[in-house]
Design a protein around this motif. Structure first.
Motif, short mmCIF file in Angstrom:
data_model
loop_
_atom_site.label_atom_id
_atom_site.label_comp_id
_atom_site.label_asym_id
_atom_site.label_seq_id
_atom_site.Cartn_x
_atom_site.Cartn_y
_atom_site.Cartn_z
N PHE A 32 29.62 47.92 40.01
CA PHE A 32 30.69 47.70 39.06
C PHE A 32 31.38 46.37 39.37
N THR A 33 31.37 45.47 38.38
CA THR A 33 32.03 44.17 38.53
C THR A 33 33.25 44.12 37.64
N MET A 34 34.39 43.80 38.23
CA MET A 34 35.65 43.69 37.49
C MET A 34 35.96 42.23 37.22
N HIS A 35 36.53 41.96 36.05
CA HIS A 35 36.85 40.58 35.67
C HIS A 35 38.31 40.36 35.33
N THR A 36 39.11 41.41 35.38
CA THR A 36 40.50 41.30 34.93
C THR A 36 41.45 41.53 36.10
N PRO A 37 42.36 40.59 36.38
CA PRO A 37 43.27 40.74 37.52
C PRO A 37 44.59 41.42 37.18
N VAL A 38 44.71 41.96 35.97
CA VAL A 38 45.95 42.67 35.60
C VAL A 38 45.57 44.00 34.95
#
Length: 871
Positions: free
Chosen positions: A311-317
């Motif tokens: 799982f790769t996340m791209h959003t820091p909020v």
């Protein structure tokens, strides 16, 4: 509506030109300049008119032109060379085969809501899709056995038009799939291959299309077919369109339907990679399928599939992540839950931060985190931000140990390099430089490029950009029906010799597209300097529902009009891959000023750097790793501010200061032959630092080494022998959770020295010197488990003002003996004092099993509490 019988009509290519069709249908051509030149040679004007789409080009050619080409020996020779090059590429071996096993079928499935491969396939909106497209290209170049999975959008993302006041207008155009390099998958009966996904009171069907990207296939699902209702046909109409219910429908088709599509194609991936949370429902379908085929319990299937999920996340909020209200989850999953054999509450807890909070919505990021063994952010800073953001899922675990690592993004160099710069690289780095773009020694050859050649290539690209901008403006003015005087004015915008700054990205508040305009008089003075002029080119789209993003664009265009700067400030319409390429090939400075730390990574600056463009950016995202003082500029410091207005003020002043005192003077400092040699030197330094590190060959290889390779081995290990190891791991976890509440750290003794005869002492009353060694003896109660089932550790490091160890290190203690009959065991270990300052050490217990992907996945950790130690 009348009944219409539809069918496809294909061009009648002469036999000698048959290879053109196969070449056009493999996107390998889009990162190989010789192939693009081949299509341009057919008809350069038509190539442009067809949006650089070779399939549409061939379909649009008159038969007479095809017959002429079939008789043109020079063209046929070029076509033969292209055919042989593609054949050699497809049959050759790559990095993966040389370092890992060879697979005859894909074993990695890469799920994403959008893929940006080329402008002729407009199924992307921005950075996420472009990254996914570059991921596929590098996977192909490295021969990774990977397949992509996404959705095929009938209208893609909107096309942008700007009215005379600068307001964004959204236009949706129908995509003609039959005139694109994309193929409909058919079954053995000749009919389109379809899959079905259960929705409330109905089944929604999707047909499968494929795009060939070098050695890799991308499969896209399309619901615009009968027997679907008109409502369900619209599920794949547009990217990020519609309301929340449309979004959950799309994500069900992407995740659940995507996995079923692979099964229908005979592909059974070992690893499933979710690029952002949109595809999170795939993990549920994977569990369901495993339970169905093996009679596993839900817990057993979770343990097995988690080992094979990335799982790769791209959003820091958190606010930017998908989440669905309980009512929607009930509506779409009530009939899905019984297959798991768990309760509704257990199911909903998979997507909640607080599992027992009945009012909490279902968060796709939480689902991905809970059901994936391998999780990452997309830059080092983003990894740190993500660990802090989701640390509550691992209570009592130090933030720096939260199992979210970072794999920094990159770009596919060949896709973003100008033809001229590519030729320069081949001449001075060697013709095979693309085979090893991560090899730093290769990039040192940049210094061998004469400054004159380097600058000439840059100016050629800049001349082309100016012509491109002028043509786009004329098209815009013609559409509005403006006067001839405005058309003539379009021929006067921009100066190819002036310092040109580019800013192109999604327009959203945190990216601060209008930050440069905070001091109008100061900016006007910069732009209008007759001896050292500066010009700005902007491009980007705002989401149709983002009024603040649209307002920023309007402000920029309004500013240019108000101060008479229409020739110095340009806003290009309809930002896409083609516009992006033009900009990153040719501007002098790439400006990026997001509000730190809200930029997860960003990749546009990487593309610019590969072409010799210098970055000026806030220290956020990838630039924290890419910046060097001799290869670009940093706006401000690595500091976060609580007051956003103050942060904007500080950063805008930093931009003006850099431009006035460093950037503009450096650009206009010329040698006797009018060469900006110091500027060129800095540009070369930038390439040498950024190119070998921030490319997707490095990125995909890193995913393989950190995730894909270990996950394949773990999956094969757990699923061998009729899943006995996976079942045993699930049982072990269950037993550990039941016994954990009875564990206790009974006593801790700390001694100075090696523990041989030294007496205990009170740490708070002693000051130790660097090099001192502490020996620790811990008595731990472990009922119902073996000492081998836990890792008793010493966690040590510098202590902050709150008394907490920050960025500590863990040392595993050794089992010494069992004490008495009450499941108590003694463990021993030692630590050395290696740093000066306030230092601390603590004893903790973690679950331990070699079959775990990481020791933190149970979320269990036991610390020694106050009073339990002699120190």
């Amino acid at each position: 509506m009348p009944k219409v019988c539809s069918f496809a009509v294909l061009p009648a290519l002469p036999d000698k030109l048959k290879a053109l069709d196969s070449i056009a249908r493999n996107l390998f051509w889009c990162w190989n300049t010789s192939f693009i030149e081949l299509f341009k040679r057919i008809d350069s004007n038509l190539w442009s008119a067809c949006g650089h789409n070779p399939v549409k080009l061939l379909a649009s050619l008159p038969q007479q032109r095809l017959d002429e080409l079939a008789k043109n020996q020079a063209f046929l020779s070029e076509l033969q060379r292209a055919e042989e090059k593609l054949k050699s590429y497809l049959e050759g071996s790559g990095w993966f085969e040389k370092n890992y096993s060879k697979y005859t079928k894909p074993v990695i499935a890469y799920f994403c809501a959008e893929f940006g491969i080329h402008e002729c396939l407009p199924f992307y909106s921005g950075g996420l899709g472009i990254l996914a497209g570059d991921h596929l290209k590098s996977a192909s170049d490295l021969s990774i056995p990977l397949v992509g999975v996404g959705l095929l959008y009938q209208k893609g993302y909107f096309r942008q038009q700007l009215d005379i006041d600068g307001w964004q207008q959204e236009v949706y155009l129908e995509n003609d799939f039959y005139n694109m390099p994309i193929d409909l998958i058919r079954g053995s009966d000749g009919q389109p291959l379809t899959i079905g996904v259960e929705f409330p009171d109905r089944t929604v069907y999707a047909q499968i299309w494929s795009i060939t990207v070098g050695r890799v296939k991308l499969y896209l699902l399309d619901t615009n077919i009968s027997p679907n209702s008109s409502t369900d046909c619209m599920i794949t109409t547009s990217l990020y369109g519609g309301d929340l219910e449309m979004r959950i429908r799309q994500e069900i088709i992407l995740g659940i339907g995507g996995l079923r599509a692979l099964a229908a194609l005979g592909i059974e991936p070992l690893i499933c990679h979710m690029n952002e949370g949109h595809a999170g429902f795939m993990a549920l379908e994977r569990i369901r399928e495993l339970q169905k085929s093996t009679n596993m319990t839900f817990a057993e299937a979770v343990e097995t599939t988690r080992a094979g999920n990335v799982f790769t996340m791209h959003t820091p909020v958190k606010a930017g992540l998908d989440e669905f209200p309980v009512e929607l989850m009930d509506k779409y999953f009530t009939n899905f839950i019984p297959a798991f054999g768990i309760s509704r509450e257990q199911f909903l807890s998979l997507g909640r931060i607080l599992p027992d909070d009945a009012s909490e919505s279902f968060k796709m990021a939480i689902l991905g985190l809970r059901l994936s063994g391998y999780v990452n952010g997309v830059s080092k800073l983003h990894g740190q931000v993500s660990r802090e953001m989701w640390s509550s899922l691992w209570p009592a675990l130090p933030v720096d140990e939260v199992p979210i690592i970072s794999v920094t993004n990159g770009v596919h160099i060949k896709s973003w390099l100008s033809n001229e710069m590519n030729s320069l690289y081949e001449r001075y780095l060697g013709p095979d430089w693309t085979d090893e773009p991560v090899n730093e020694s290769i990039w040192n050859g940049i210094d061998q490029i004469p400054d004159e050649e380097f600058w000439r290539v840059h100016q050629q690209c800049k001349d082309r950009l100016v012509a491109f901008v002028r043509n786009q403006l004329k098209t815009r003015f013609n559409r509005r029906g403006t006067y001839h005087s405005e058309l003539n004015w379009a021929d006067e915008v921009l100066d190819a010799k002036a310092l040109t700054i580019g800013f192109a990205r999604r327009f959203v508040s945190y990216k601060r597209g209008n930050l440069l305009f905070s001091d109008p008089q100061r900016l006007v003075k910069l732009l209008n300097n007759p001896d050292r002029p500066v010009q700005l080119i902007f491009a980007g789209k705002a989401h149709p529902k983002d009024s603040s993003g649209k307002e920023i664009m309007r402000q920029i265009i309004s500013f240019a009009t108000k101060y008479g700067l229409q020739r110095r400030i340009i806003f290009l319409e309809d930002y896409d891959i083609d516009v992006a390429r033009m900009l990153v090939h040719a501007v002098d400075v790439w400006l990026n000023n997001p509000r730190r730390p809200m930029e997860a990574s960003g990749t546009s600056g990487m593309k610019a750097a590969m072409n010799g463009v210098l970055n000026m950016s806030c220290l956020d995202g990838w630039w924290c790793e890419g910046y060097s003082s001799d290869g670009g500029w940093a706006i401000g410091a690595e500091q976060n501010y609580k007051d956003p207005d103050y942060q904007d003020s500080v950063d805008s002043q930093a931009i003006y200061n850099l431009l006035e005192n460093e950037v503009v003077p450096l650009y206009y400092t010329r040698s006797a032959d009018d060469m900006p040699r110091a500027w060129i030197h800095r540009a070369k330094n930038s390439i040498k630092r950024i190119a070998p590190q921030f490319n997707t060959h490095r990125m995909v290889a890193e995913y393989t080494q950190k995730f894909y390779g270990p996950a394949i081995a773990k999956w094969q290990y757990l699923t061998a022998e009729a899943m006995t190891r996976a079942k045993a791991l699930s049982m072990w976890k269950s037993n550990m959770k039941k016994a954990w509440s009875e564990f206790a750290i009974k006593d801790v003794q700390i001694q100075l020295g090696n523990g041989q005869g030294n007496v205990p002492f009170n740490l708070r009353r002693h000051q130790l010197k660097v090099g001192s060694q502490l020996s620790i003896n811990a008595l731990v109660r472990l009922p119902k488990v073996s000492p081998d089932d836990v890792s008793v550790e010493l966690y040590h490091g510098l202590v902050d003002s709150q008394g907490n160890i920050r960025n500590g290190s863990a040392v595993r203690m050794l089992y010494k003996e069992t004490v008495g009959q009450d499941s108590e065991h003694r463990f021993v270990g030692s630590v050395s004092c290696t740093e000066t300052g306030s230092y601390g050490v603590a004893v903790r217990v973690l679950p331990r099993n070699t079959d775990l992907v990481n020791p933190y996945e149970l979320g269990l950790i036991l610390w020694e509490t106050a009073g339990g130690t002699n120190g």
